[in-house]
Motif scaffolding. Structure first.
Motif, short mmCIF file in Angstrom:
data_model
loop_
_atom_site.label_atom_id
_atom_site.label_comp_id
_atom_site.label_asym_id
_atom_site.label_seq_id
_atom_site.Cartn_x
_atom_site.Cartn_y
_atom_site.Cartn_z
N VAL A 181 0.89 -1.11 0.08
CA VAL A 181 -0.12 0.00 -0.08
C VAL A 181 0.99 1.28 -0.05
O VAL A 181 1.89 1.35 0.70
CB VAL A 181 -0.99 -0.08 1.18
N VAL A 182 0.41 2.24 -0.74
CA VAL A 182 1.19 3.53 -1.01
C VAL A 182 0.18 4.55 -0.69
O VAL A 182 -0.87 4.66 -1.39
CB VAL A 182 1.85 3.65 -2.33
N LEU A 183 0.44 5.45 0.16
CA LEU A 183 -0.44 6.54 0.71
C LEU A 183 -0.01 7.85 -0.05
O LEU A 183 1.08 8.17 -0.32
CB LEU A 183 -0.30 6.82 2.21
N MET A 184 -1.21 8.66 -0.67
CA MET A 184 -0.83 9.81 -1.20
C MET A 184 -1.62 10.86 -0.17
O MET A 184 -2.42 10.66 0.24
CB MET A 184 -1.69 9.85 -2.56
N SER A 185 -0.88 12.06 -0.14
CA SER A 185 -1.49 13.21 0.40
C SER A 185 -1.24 14.46 0.06
O SER A 185 0.18 14.72 -0.44
CB SER A 185 -1.12 13.08 1.92
N GLY A 186 -1.90 15.53 -0.17
CA GLY A 186 -1.76 16.89 -0.29
C GLY A 186 -1.02 17.46 0.83
O GLY A 186 -0.27 18.63 0.62
N TYR A 187 -0.97 16.87 2.03
CA TYR A 187 -0.35 17.50 3.27
C TYR A 187 -0.15 16.43 4.20
O TYR A 187 -0.87 15.39 4.18
CB TYR A 187 -0.93 18.68 3.94
N ALA A 188 0.87 16.36 5.03
CA ALA A 188 1.06 15.31 6.05
C ALA A 188 0.36 15.35 7.09
O ALA A 188 0.65 15.45 8.13
CB ALA A 188 2.54 15.73 6.44
N GLU A 189 -0.98 15.07 6.95
CA GLU A 189 -1.95 15.02 8.06
C GLU A 189 -1.60 13.73 9.00
O GLU A 189 -1.60 12.75 8.62
CB GLU A 189 -3.25 14.92 7.56
N THR A 190 -1.76 14.25 10.45
CA THR A 190 -1.22 13.18 11.23
C THR A 190 -2.40 12.58 12.10
O THR A 190 -2.33 11.92 12.62
CB THR A 190 -0.26 13.74 12.25
N ARG A 191 -3.60 13.39 12.26
CA ARG A 191 -4.58 12.93 13.05
C ARG A 191 -5.05 11.46 12.72
O ARG A 191 -5.38 11.38 11.46
CB ARG A 191 -5.95 13.98 12.85
#
Length: 519
Positions: free
Chosen positions: A479-489
């Motif tokens: 699994v690879v995660l994509m994100s527009g920002y490093a949301e940690t919640r």
């Protein structure tokens, strides 16, 4: 005869009067009395020391002479009201002997004679400097948290837009490559657009650095060596009227920090110092090991410990308190329009805080400014993070050739761009626009060889929750995660071990992350 009685006899005070004075000198408050002629007739020890004198030194002296013009201007109207018969409470501030700003809350109680006339006023005041400092720190923390939350939401949407823009521009370049004449004609339009999109991505990264949501790659850094290397670069960027000096109080200083972002932070500080010295001066960068404890650690929101300090100092124009209070806010700048984005200090602050450190600023107008970066001290033997090696596109294409990739993204435009990039690597793409839809596909389609999912998605199952489902149901499926920002919640320890693809990304970056996931 007791010692108290002897002292009372020597001063002309009765035993009761002496005892009362001892009590008022001991209590944690400022106690005084002035008459209707605006003359002090009494001040206890704490009250006198507050204004840099003694009880005897303030007796029979005018109020203005004792408290000074700065405080007098703030309290004059309250004194007039109190001498008019009103009980008055007010607050005032004044500079301390060390340059710090002191605050007090004072109450004036009128003294009436038998005829009902005001003959003077009793003063009761308390030092509220620490209370003000705590309130200010809390308000600043709440403001920064609110701005950080806003920044994260904006970054997510903006990075999705940039992913579409950059992906389509890169796709256009590849299509035009088959038509050399058209490619040459379009280059003058495509290349500036790509450069602008990449600049926008950089702007978002700086915003995320402020809000402490920008991914960092900390390694053990020899701070002295890094600063010496940066000094050479900075020297070439300074005018001849500004000299630069470096110093190290300790021979070996190692910090756990992202070296690239630290270099960027030092450049920002150096350029700010340059702008603060339009007529020339000296820029000094000094490295040391600083052990911080007690109130100093609390003020910086740090655990008591030893930190590597990099102090960048100039002898330029300096800043007043109003500028200092807004220094780390995004888009706040004292420069003319077009000469500064107002993100430099915000980026520095966010990066240092995200690295587990703190920023300390000391500045005086017409004297200069010192910005100290405090970074976690690291033993030299701490293992350094290794960068992911670059992998040729052809190698990943072989890994994915005729394989089925599940792409999970709720934004259809972003999904379309990433689908084309994956197709260029030779794989078949299956699309889902929600976590629940993707989970059904993982459960029912054994041919899926890789899951590439956005983190932020509606519907109750985001990308991290989907990744946890995949680990339980098909633990061998990467699994690879994509994100527009490093949301940690909502993130768990296991989530941090998953490969992360930060939007916007190039085909080359996609190749690197997919290779690492499938290795």
């Amino acid at each position: 005869m007791s010692s108290e009685q002897q002292t009372a006899g020597a001063t002309g005070l009765s035993h009761g009067e002496l005892r009362l004075r001892q009590i008022t000198d001991t209590i944690p408050a400022h106690v005084g009395y002035f008459d209707r002629d605006w003359m002090f007739r009494y001040g206890n020890k704490r009250y006198a020391q507050w204004f840099g004198t003694s009880s005897e030194g303030m007796k029979d002296r005018p109020i203005l002479e004792v408290i000074g013009q700065h405080v007098f201007d703030q309290v004059e109207s309250a004194v007039r009201r109190a001498l008019g018969g009103d009980e008055v409470t007010y607050e005032y501030s004044m500079p301390g002997r060390g340059g710090e700003l002191l605050h007090a809350r004072s109450t004036l109680v009128p003294d009436f004679n038998a005829a009902g006339e005001v003959v003077g006023c009793y003063v009761h005041a308390v030092d509220i400097t620490e209370q003000r400092r705590t309130q200010s720190a809390l308000a600043q923390a709440q403001k920064m948290e609110a701005i950080g939350q806003l920044t994260g939401g904006l970054a997510h949407d903006f990075n999705n837009m940039l992913t579409v823009v950059m992906g389509n521009l890169q796709g256009l370049v590849e299509v035009l490559a088959e038509h050399p004449a058209a490619a040459a004609a379009a280059a003058d339009y495509v290349e500036p657009a790509l450069a602008a999109a990449e600049g926008g991505a950089g702007l978002v990264r700086r915003l995320l650095a402020f809000s402490r949501q920008q991914p960092v790659a900390p390694v053990v850094v020899d701070v002295n060596a890094l600063v010496l290397g940066m000094a050479r670069l900075i020297r070439r960027s300074l005018p001849d009227t500004i000299s630069i000096a470096t110093a190290a109080r300790d021979v070996e200083l190692h910090a756990l920090v992202d070296p690239g972002q630290l270099e960027s932070a030092l450049l920002n500080l150096a350029f700010n110092a340059r702008d603060a010295m339009p007529n020339g001066g000296e820029l000094r960068i000094e490295c040391s090991l600083d052990c911080i404890e007690g109130r100093a650690a609390a003020d910086l929101e740090l655990s008591p410990s030893c930190y590597v300090q990099i102090a960048v100092s100039d002898n330029g124009t300096g800043m007043d308190s109003s500028i200092l209070s807004h220094l780390f806010e995004p888009f706040f700048t004292t420069k003319k329009f077009g000469f500064g984005s107002g993100l430099g200090m915000a980026m520095v602050y966010g990066f240092i805080k995200q690295s587990g450190g703190g920023v300390r600023v000391r500045s005086r107008q017409a004297v200069g400014t010192t910005v100290s970066l405090l970074l976690p001290h690291a033993p030299r033997t701490t293992a350094a993070a290794q960068p992911v090696p670059r992998v040729p596109t052809e190698m990943v294409a072989k890994l994915l050739d005729a394989r089925l990739v599940l792409l999970v993204e709720d934004d259809d435009k972003v999904r379309g761009v990433v689908r084309k990039q994956l197709s260029a690597l030779g794989c078949a793409v299956l699309e889902a626009e929600s976590g629940h839809e993707a989970a059904d596909m993982v459960e029912n389609i054994p041919a899926i060889a890789l899951v590439l999912t956005d983190i932020v998605m509606p519907g109750g199952m985001d990308g991290r929750a989907l990744a946890r489902f995949v680990r339980r149901f098909r633990p061998e499926l990467p699994v690879v995660l994509m994100s527009g920002y490093a949301e940690t919640r909502g993130a768990t320890r296991e989530d941090g071990e998953l490969p992360m693809l930060d939007k916007p990304f190039t085909l080359e970056r996609l190749v690197e992350v997919v290779r690492a996931a499938m290795a």
